[in-house]
Design a protein around this motif. Structure first.
Motif, mmCIF file in Angstrom:
data_model
loop_
_atom_site.group_PDB
_atom_site.id
_atom_site.type_symbol
_atom_site.label_atom_id
_atom_site.label_comp_id
_atom_site.label_asym_id
_atom_site.label_seq_id
_atom_site.Cartn_x
_atom_site.Cartn_y
_atom_site.Cartn_z
ATOM 1 N N THR B 38 0.818 -1.214 0.000
ATOM 2 C CA THR B 38 0.000 0.000 0.000
ATOM 3 C C THR B 38 0.853 1.267 0.000
ATOM 4 O O THR B 38 0.394 2.337 -0.405
ATOM 5 C CB THR B 38 -0.930 0.044 1.219
ATOM 6 N N ASP B 43 -2.840 8.765 -3.382
ATOM 7 C CA ASP B 43 -4.129 9.080 -2.765
ATOM 8 C C ASP B 43 -5.211 8.104 -3.172
ATOM 9 O O ASP B 43 -6.281 8.062 -2.559
ATOM 10 C CB ASP B 43 -4.567 10.500 -3.136
ATOM 11 N N LYS B 45 -5.171 5.252 -2.561
ATOM 12 C CA LYS B 45 -5.215 4.294 -1.454
ATOM 13 C C LYS B 45 -6.565 4.317 -0.742
ATOM 14 O O LYS B 45 -7.127 3.288 -0.399
ATOM 15 C CB LYS B 45 -4.093 4.716 -0.477
ATOM 16 N N TRP B 46 -7.111 5.531 -0.506
ATOM 17 C CA TRP B 46 -8.311 5.651 0.318
ATOM 18 C C TRP B 46 -9.540 5.140 -0.426
ATOM 19 O O TRP B 46 -10.397 4.467 0.155
ATOM 20 C CB TRP B 46 -8.480 7.093 0.811
ATOM 21 N N TYR B 49 -9.252 1.421 -0.215
ATOM 22 C CA TYR B 49 -9.647 0.895 1.092
ATOM 23 C C TYR B 49 -11.164 0.828 1.197
ATOM 24 O O TYR B 49 -11.733 -0.141 1.686
ATOM 25 C CB TYR B 49 -9.108 1.771 2.226
ATOM 26 N N GLU B 50 -11.829 1.879 0.712
ATOM 27 C CA GLU B 50 -13.299 1.901 0.757
ATOM 28 C C GLU B 50 -13.868 0.760 -0.069
ATOM 29 O O GLU B 50 -14.788 0.053 0.345
ATOM 30 C CB GLU B 50 -13.824 3.212 0.148
ATOM 31 N N CYS B 68 -9.229 -2.642 6.698
ATOM 32 C CA CYS B 68 -9.453 -1.433 5.897
ATOM 33 C C CYS B 68 -10.090 -0.349 6.749
ATOM 34 O O CYS B 68 -9.727 0.843 6.652
ATOM 35 C CB CYS B 68 -10.358 -1.746 4.714
ATOM 36 N N GLN B 71 -7.650 1.602 8.947
ATOM 37 C CA GLN B 71 -6.877 2.602 8.189
ATOM 38 C C GLN B 71 -7.718 3.833 7.883
ATOM 39 O O GLN B 71 -7.262 4.977 8.024
ATOM 40 C CB GLN B 71 -6.377 1.989 6.867
ATOM 41 N N LEU B 72 -8.961 3.595 7.463
ATOM 42 C CA LEU B 72 -9.835 4.717 7.091
ATOM 43 C C LEU B 72 -10.161 5.568 8.323
ATOM 44 O O LEU B 72 -10.173 6.801 8.248
ATOM 45 C CB LEU B 72 -11.132 4.183 6.459
ATOM 46 N N GLN B 75 -7.282 7.836 9.215
ATOM 47 C CA GLN B 75 -7.060 8.923 8.276
ATOM 48 C C GLN B 75 -8.162 9.976 8.362
ATOM 49 O O GLN B 75 -7.922 11.161 8.174
ATOM 50 C CB GLN B 75 -6.981 8.356 6.844
ATOM 51 N N PHE B 76 -9.419 9.502 8.584
ATOM 52 C CA PHE B 76 -10.563 10.417 8.585
ATOM 53 C C PHE B 76 -11.326 10.313 9.899
ATOM 54 O O PHE B 76 -12.434 9.765 9.943
ATOM 55 C CB PHE B 76 -11.511 10.102 7.412
ATOM 56 N N ILE B 82 -17.346 7.458 7.654
ATOM 57 C CA ILE B 82 -16.746 6.332 8.385
ATOM 58 C C ILE B 82 -17.746 5.791 9.394
ATOM 59 O O ILE B 82 -17.838 4.576 9.631
ATOM 60 C CB ILE B 82 -15.444 6.772 9.085
#
Lengths: 207, 326
Positions: B38, B43, B45-46, B49-50, B68, B71-72, B75-76, B82
Motif C-alpha cells: 500500500t 491518494d 489508497k483511500w 480501502y473503501e 481497511c 486505516q480509514l 485517516q478520517f 466512516i
C-alpha cells in the motif's frame, strides 16, 4: 423407494448458480429424459433428474424472458422434459417456497409429461465450503384436491446419485470458484455468445 | 492469483469505475496482490480501502474489512462516512438493531443525509419487512425525487410484492427523466407484458420496439418484441383490428429475423475461435434458435385468426435495420 433420483451434475449446477449470485435470488428448471412411448409402469420407477438449466438472477417475476427461455430449452433439449423448478431465495433466512417461484412451478407441473414434478429450494444456510450435506430442500404440489399448495417432501423421497462422491466434487468446485464460469440465461441474454447449456462445465463436472 | 501489483490495481480501478459487483474478486486481488504494497499507492489508497471494505463485507471476509476500516478511521477521524461504514460493519454481523440506531441518529442530525436513509431501507429489506421498506423508500423519494437508483429499487420491491401497476409507475418516472435509456423502456415493457391484459400487451410491444430503436443489440428487447407482437397479432380481442394484427405480425417477423441474424453472427464467431466440437454445438444451437424465432413469427400470421383474404406477403421483404413504423 425414492420418487426422484438427482444426478450430481444437477446438484452441482444448482449450488454453483446460488454461489455465483449470493446477493440475489436465482432460479432455474430441472430436466429429465422424456419417457419412451412404449415404457410401461413408469410411475413406480424414480424419475432421474439428470440436468438443470440455470435461468435468472434478477427480476425472477417478469414473464417475457422466462417464456423465451422455456421455448429455447424445449427446442434445444428435444429428448428431455422440464420436470421441475429450483430457486434460491435472496435472504439467508428465507426458507419459503411460496411466491413467484411457486407460480412458475405450478405451470411447469401442469405441463409436465412425466407423472411427477419436483420443486427444489436451496437451503441457503446449509451451503458451506466443506459440503458436509446436500443443501437442498424438496417440495411437490399435492395432487389431491384443489388447493395445489406445496408440500415438503422428506429427504428419503429424493435420492442423490452417489452422494459422497457428489459432495466431494461439489467441495472441489467451490474451492476452484467454478461458479464464475457458470452461464445462466441472464448472462446469455447479455452476451449471446455465452453457452447457457454449460457444456464445458458439464464435462468438467463429469470428470 | 498471479497478477502483478500494477495489473491488480488496474483491475480494481476498472471494477470501481464500472460499478460491477464482483466482491470476491476484489477481496482476492487485494489480499493476494495489493495489500502488502500500500505504500506504493498514492491518494488512490483511500478509494481502494473503501472499495475493499465494502466488497469484504459483501462476501463475509470480516478480517479484511476490519483492516481497511482501521486505516480509514485513522485517516478520517470524526467522519460521517466512516460512521456509516461502522454501521454497515454491524449489519454484516447481523446486528441490525445497533446499525438501525446509528442510521437513525445520523438522519436526525442531518436531514439531508440520503445515504443513511437508504441504508435504513436496506436494513428493512434484510429483515424481510418489504412493506415497511417500500413505505420508507416512498417517503425518501418524496424528498429526493431524482434519485434514479432509488426509483429502480422501489420498482423491484413492488415487483417482489407482485404489484405490477406500482412497479410500472416507478419505471415511468425513470423514463420521463431518462427518455433515451433503452433499459428503462425494456424493463417497463417487461412489466406491462407480465400484467397480461390486451392493452398492456400493446404497450409492451410499443416499449420493446422503442428499446430496440434505442439499442438494436438489446436481446431482451428483441425477444420481448417478438413475443409481444406475436401475442398482439393473434389476439382475439374485439378492440384489435385486422390491420393492427397484420402490423403486429410484420413486427414479429422483423424481430424474429433480427434475433436469427444475431444468433447466426454469434454462432459463426464462436466457430472461428473454438474447437470443432463446441463449434458444432454452438452452430446447432444458433440455428435452432434462428429456426425457432422464424417459426414463432410465422405462427403470428393474422390470416388464420381473421380469415382475411390478403396474404402477409409483405413479410417476405428483406428486414430493414430499424423496426417498421408503429
Amino acid at each position: 423407494m425414492s420418487q426422484f433420483l438427482v444426478e450430481p451434475l444437477a446438484v452441482a449446477k444448482i449450488v454453483l448458480h446460488a454461489c455465483k449470485y449470493p446477493h440475489t435470488a436465482v432460479n432455474g428448471v430441472l430436466l429429465a429424459e422424456k419417457p419412451s412411448p412404449d415404457s410401461s409402469n413408469s410411475s413406480s420407477k424414480p424419475i432421474v433428474i439428470c440436468n438443470t438449466v440455470p435461468l435468472f438472477h434478477s427480476n425472477l417475476n417478469l414473464a417475457p424472458m422466462l417464456e423465451a427461455a422455456l421455448m429455447q430449452i424445449e427446442a434445444t433439449y428435444k429428448n428431455y422434459a422440464i420436470v421441475g423448478y429450483y430457486q434460491a431465495n435472496e435472504l439467508l433466512n428465507d426458507a419459503s417456497p411460496e411466491g413467484v417461484g411457486a407460480h412458475i412451478y405450478q405451470k411447469i407441473a401442469e405441463n409436465c409429461p412425466l407423472p411427477r414434478s419436483l420443486y427444489i429450494l436451496v437451503d441457503n444456510k446449509a451451503i458451506d465450503r466443506k459440503c458436509s450435506t446436500i443443501p437442498l430442500i424438496y417440495y411437490q404440489r399435492k395432487e389431491a384436491g384443489q388447493s395445489q399448495k406445496l408440500e415438503r417432501l422428506p429427504n428419503s423421497a429424493v435420492a442423490i446419485d452417489d452422494e459422497e462422491d457428489c459432495l466431494e466434487t461439489l467441495a472441489n468446485l467451490l474451492v476452484r470458484q467454478a461458479y464464475r464460469s457458470l452461464v445462466d440465461f441472464d448472462n446469455h441474454l447479455d452476451d449471446i455468445g455465452l453457452d447457457w447449456t454449460n457444456s464445458r462445465l458439464a464435462e468438467q463436472i463429469r470428470n | 492469483m498471479d497478477l502483478g501489483f500494477q495489473k491488480a490495481c488496474a483491475e480494481l480501478k476498472r471494477i470501481r469505475e464500472e460499478g460491477v459487483r464482483d466482491s470476491e474478486r476484489v477481496v482476492d486481488l487485494w489480499c493476494d496482490c495489493v495489500s502488502r504494497y500500500t505504500n506504493r499507492l498514492g491518494d488512490e489508497k483511500w478509494a481502494l480501502y473503501e472499495q475493499v471494505f465494502i466488497s469484504a463485507l459483501d462476501c463475509g471476509r470480516l478480517e479484511a474489512a476490519d483492516a481497511c476500516l482501521v486505516q480509514l478511521s485513522r485517516q478520517f477521524p470524526n467522519s460521517q462516512r466512516i460512521r456509516r461504514y461502522e454501521a454497515m460493519r454491524l449489519e454484516a454481523e447481523d446486528n441490525l438493531d445497533a446499525a438501525t440506531e446509528i442510521y437513525k441518529k445520523m438522519y436526525e442530525t442531518d436531514k439531508l443525509d440520503s445515504l443513511s436513509r437508504k441504508r435504513l431501507v436496506a436494513v428493512l429489506k434484510a429483515r424481510g419487512r418489504s412493506v415497511e421498506a417500500i413505505k420508507e423508500l416512498t417517503s425518501y423519494l418524496k424528498d429526493f425525487c431524482t434519485d434514479f437508483e432509488a426509483w429502480l429499487e422501489l420498482s423491484e420491491l413492488y415487483l417482489n410484492e407482485c404489484d405490477y401497476k406500482k412497479a410500472a409507475f416507478c419505471m415511468e418516472e425513470l423514463i420521463l427523466s431518462n427518455p433515451h435509456h433503452h433499459l428503462y423502456h425494456q424493463r417497463y415493457a417487461e412489466i406491462k407484458y407480465t400484467e397480461g391484459t390486451t392493452e398492456s400487451m400493446e404497450l409492451a410491444k410499443s416499449y420493446f420496439a422503442q428499446a430496440v430503436r434505442l439499442n438494436p443489440n438489446n436481446m431482451r428487447a428483441l425477444f420481448g418484441l417478438l413475443l409481444a407482437a406475436g401475442n398482439c397479432a393473434s389476439s382475439t380481442n374485439k378492440s384489435s383490428t385486422s390491420a393492427s394484427r397484420r402490423e403486429s405480425a410484420r413486427l414479429a417477423q422483423w424481430a424474429a429475423a433480427q434475433v436469427a441474424e444475431r444468433y447466426r453472427a454469434a454462432g459463426s464467431k464462436a466457430a472461428k475461435f473454438t474447437t470443432s466440437n463446441s463449434s458444432n454445438s454452438s452452430d446447432a444451437a444458433s440455428s435452432d434458435v434462428a429456426t425457432l424465432a422464424l417459426q414463432l413469427s410465422l405462427c403470428c400470421s393474422p390470416t388464420a385468426a381473421a380469415g382475411d383474404a390478403s396474404s402477409p406477403s409483405q413479410g417476405q421483404q428483406q428486414p430493414a435495420s430499424n423496426p417498421p413504423m408503429l
